[in-house]
Design a protein around this motif. Sequence first.
Motif, PDB file in Angstrom:
ATOM      1  N   UNK A 201      53.149 -14.831  -1.825  1.00  0.00           N
ATOM      2  CA  UNK A 201      52.549 -13.536  -2.208  1.00  0.00           C
ATOM      3  C   UNK A 201      51.289 -13.244  -1.411  1.00  0.00           C
ATOM      4  N   UNK A 202      50.553 -14.301  -1.054  1.00  0.00           N
ATOM      5  CA  UNK A 202      49.329 -14.123  -0.266  1.00  0.00           C
ATOM      6  C   UNK A 202      49.611 -14.030   1.222  1.00  0.00           C
ATOM      7  N   UNK A 203      50.888 -14.124   1.614  1.00  0.00           N
ATOM      8  CA  UNK A 203      51.312 -14.031   3.012  1.00  0.00           C
ATOM      9  C   UNK A 203      50.698 -15.129   3.875  1.00  0.00           C
ATOM     10  N   UNK A 204      50.421 -16.267   3.260  1.00  0.00           N
ATOM     11  CA  UNK A 204      49.998 -17.441   4.012  1.00  0.00           C
ATOM     12  C   UNK A 204      51.200 -18.269   4.443  1.00  0.00           C
ATOM     13  N   UNK A 205      52.309 -18.080   3.769  1.00  0.00           N
ATOM     14  CA  UNK A 205      53.580 -18.725   4.097  1.00  0.00           C
ATOM     15  C   UNK A 205      54.654 -17.649   4.045  1.00  0.00           C
ATOM     16  N   UNK A 206      55.620 -17.726   4.955  1.00  0.00           N
ATOM     17  CA  UNK A 206      56.692 -16.739   4.967  1.00  0.00           C
ATOM     18  C   UNK A 206      58.053 -17.411   5.015  1.00  0.00           C
ATOM     19  N   UNK A 207      59.111 -16.668   4.698  1.00  0.00           N
ATOM     20  CA  UNK A 207      60.462 -17.240   4.764  1.00  0.00           C
ATOM     21  C   UNK A 207      60.843 -17.584   6.193  1.00  0.00           C
ATOM     22  N   UNK A 208      61.625 -18.663   6.324  1.00  0.00           N
ATOM     23  CA  UNK A 208      62.066 -19.095   7.638  1.00  0.00           C
ATOM     24  C   UNK A 208      63.341 -18.391   8.069  1.00  0.00           C
ATOM     25  N   UNK A 209      64.040 -18.991   9.018  1.00  0.00           N
ATOM     26  CA  UNK A 209      65.219 -18.359   9.584  1.00  0.00           C
ATOM     27  C   UNK A 209      66.415 -18.400   8.643  1.00  0.00           C
ATOM     28  N   UNK A 210      66.427 -19.351   7.717  1.00  0.00           N
ATOM     29  CA  UNK A 210      67.490 -19.427   6.714  1.00  0.00           C
ATOM     30  C   UNK A 210      66.844 -19.661   5.352  1.00  0.00           C
ATOM     31  N   UNK A 211      67.600 -19.334   4.315  1.00  0.00           N
ATOM     32  CA  UNK A 211      67.080 -19.498   2.957  1.00  0.00           C
ATOM     33  C   UNK A 211      66.768 -20.969   2.688  1.00  0.00           C
ATOM     34  N   UNK A 212      65.637 -21.214   2.041  1.00  0.00           N
ATOM     35  CA  UNK A 212      65.230 -22.577   1.754  1.00  0.00           C
ATOM     36  C   UNK A 212      64.345 -23.188   2.813  1.00  0.00           C
TER      37      UNK A 212
ATOM     38  N   UNK B 290      57.884 -20.929   6.862  1.00  0.00           N
ATOM     39  CA  UNK B 290      57.138 -20.996   8.112  1.00  0.00           C
ATOM     40  C   UNK B 290      55.707 -20.523   7.901  1.00  0.00           C
ATOM     41  N   UNK B 291      54.809 -20.983   8.782  1.00  0.00           N
ATOM     42  CA  UNK B 291      53.403 -20.554   8.789  1.00  0.00           C
ATOM     43  C   UNK B 291      53.087 -19.989  10.171  1.00  0.00           C
ATOM     44  N   UNK B 292      52.290 -18.959  10.191  1.00  0.00           N
ATOM     45  CA  UNK B 292      51.809 -18.432  11.463  1.00  0.00           C
ATOM     46  C   UNK B 292      50.954 -19.496  12.150  1.00  0.00           C
ATOM     47  N   UNK B 293      50.988 -19.526  13.490  1.00  0.00           N
ATOM     48  CA  UNK B 293      50.278 -20.565  14.235  1.00  0.00           C
ATOM     49  C   UNK B 293      48.790 -20.595  13.914  1.00  0.00           C
ATOM     50  N   UNK B 294      48.153 -19.430  13.813  1.00  0.00           N
ATOM     51  CA  UNK B 294      46.722 -19.404  13.515  1.00  0.00           C
ATOM     52  C   UNK B 294      46.447 -19.819  12.076  1.00  0.00           C
TER      53      UNK B 294
ATOM     54  N   UNK C  69      53.482 -30.548   8.349  1.00  0.00           N
ATOM     55  CA  UNK C  69      54.900 -30.719   8.665  1.00  0.00           C
ATOM     56  C   UNK C  69      55.148 -30.378  10.127  1.00  0.00           C
ATOM     57  N   UNK C  70      55.892 -31.221  10.861  1.00  0.00           N
ATOM     58  CA  UNK C  70      56.185 -30.904  12.263  1.00  0.00           C
ATOM     59  C   UNK C  70      57.231 -29.806  12.361  1.00  0.00           C
ATOM     60  N   UNK C  71      57.227 -29.112  13.481  1.00  0.00           N
ATOM     61  CA  UNK C  71      58.222 -28.077  13.698  1.00  0.00           C
ATOM     62  C   UNK C  71      57.797 -26.738  13.157  1.00  0.00           C
ATOM     63  N   UNK C  72      58.461 -25.669  13.581  1.00  0.00           N
ATOM     64  CA  UNK C  72      58.086 -24.313  13.183  1.00  0.00           C
ATOM     65  C   UNK C  72      58.492 -23.941  11.764  1.00  0.00           C
ATOM     66  N   UNK C  73      59.437 -24.672  11.156  1.00  0.00           N
ATOM     67  CA  UNK C  73      59.895 -24.362   9.807  1.00  0.00           C
ATOM     68  C   UNK C  73      59.981 -25.638   8.981  1.00  0.00           C
ATOM     69  N   UNK C  74      59.837 -25.488   7.672  1.00  0.00           N
ATOM     70  CA  UNK C  74      59.847 -26.633   6.760  1.00  0.00           C
ATOM     71  C   UNK C  74      60.770 -26.325   5.600  1.00  0.00           C
ATOM     72  N   UNK C  75      61.620 -27.283   5.258  1.00  0.00           N
ATOM     73  CA  UNK C  75      62.615 -27.060   4.210  1.00  0.00           C
ATOM     74  C   UNK C  75      62.023 -27.290   2.819  1.00  0.00           C
TER      75      UNK C  75
END
Length: 351
Positions: A258-269, A272-276, A229-235
């Motif tokens: 739960x595995x902290x491979x994906x985290x919540x973005x700036x708004x609910x829904x 985001x993924x860390x760059x690495x 997905x492009x961009x820093x966050x995905x809906x």
Amino acid sequence: MRAAHTARERGWFPGGALFVDCHGYDETPAGAERLVEALLRALGVAAAHVPTTLDERAGLYRSVLAERARTSGAVLIVVDNASHPGQVRPLLPGHGAHRVLVTSRDTMPQLGAHLLRLDILRPEVARDVLGVTLRTAAPADPRVLDAPEATGNLCALCGYLPLALQIAAALLIADPGKPVTELVAELADSATVIDHLDDGERGVRAAFDLSYRRLGPGPSRLFRLLALAPGPETSDEAITVLYGADALPRPELNVLVRAHLVGPGSVRGYWTMHDLVRAYALDRVAREESLRAEGTRARARLLAHYQRRSEAADRHVQSRPAPAPSPGFSDRRPPRGTVDSGMSPWYRRGS
């Protein structure tokens, strides 16, 4: 571990501190029987007196700790690198004086414990990690102080992750003549920075491999597709399209969170993924032809979805009346999530 050392130095646990490594992300994680036995031996129980069953070992463990509380005071039990609640529950002491500190890459809400989530480091703290590590090896090492801009760039390339920063420091320590700018150039030019961040003993790829291989087929597929997905966050909506489902793949997404491979973005829904982490997921896609083909199809679905939504948004905001209601828009208010590439919707950017 620093928290445990600090607690001991402050005298909070006069009964001592115990440490056990669960090897939770190894090929064969340590079983609860083995972990309880290790703690019993650390508490002074002879091997011949260690019971054979888990229940018996856990009972003896709690009894010994209760006696330790009576004679010596509170004990701190550090349970490191746990991957499942089943590894931890038998290690809980029972006696209220003692405390358990559990470290894990996964969130384990089943334990009913206070959860402390550790985020990436702040830029200034990341700089300190590099500086302190280099000066520990060579107190007169001036490279971080002499190149503040390059050091900031190096921290950013490491994603402010402690492991990546420690590896970068080790690479500099191994080559005392290498300027920070040179390492920055090497990492910036590397097609896969995760492979370059390897000091021969530790590697960012190896760390991510440990978490990735624990995912089931559904979560691992979603993990790979999310990186496209492009961009820093995905809906939520974009994730559903990427996955090719009729509804958000919530169970699979929850596993990644739960595995902290994906985290919540700036708004609910939004997510985001860390760059690495994203770089690692994209590399997994690139390694197999079947995964590349799946990724191509998923990206095509997402781009077609963006086109449809953009066209609908354009019709929605035009001053001329639309011939028919645009799908997804019931009035003329700015349409939240119209451009949901992962970036914040356009109307919240003031454009």
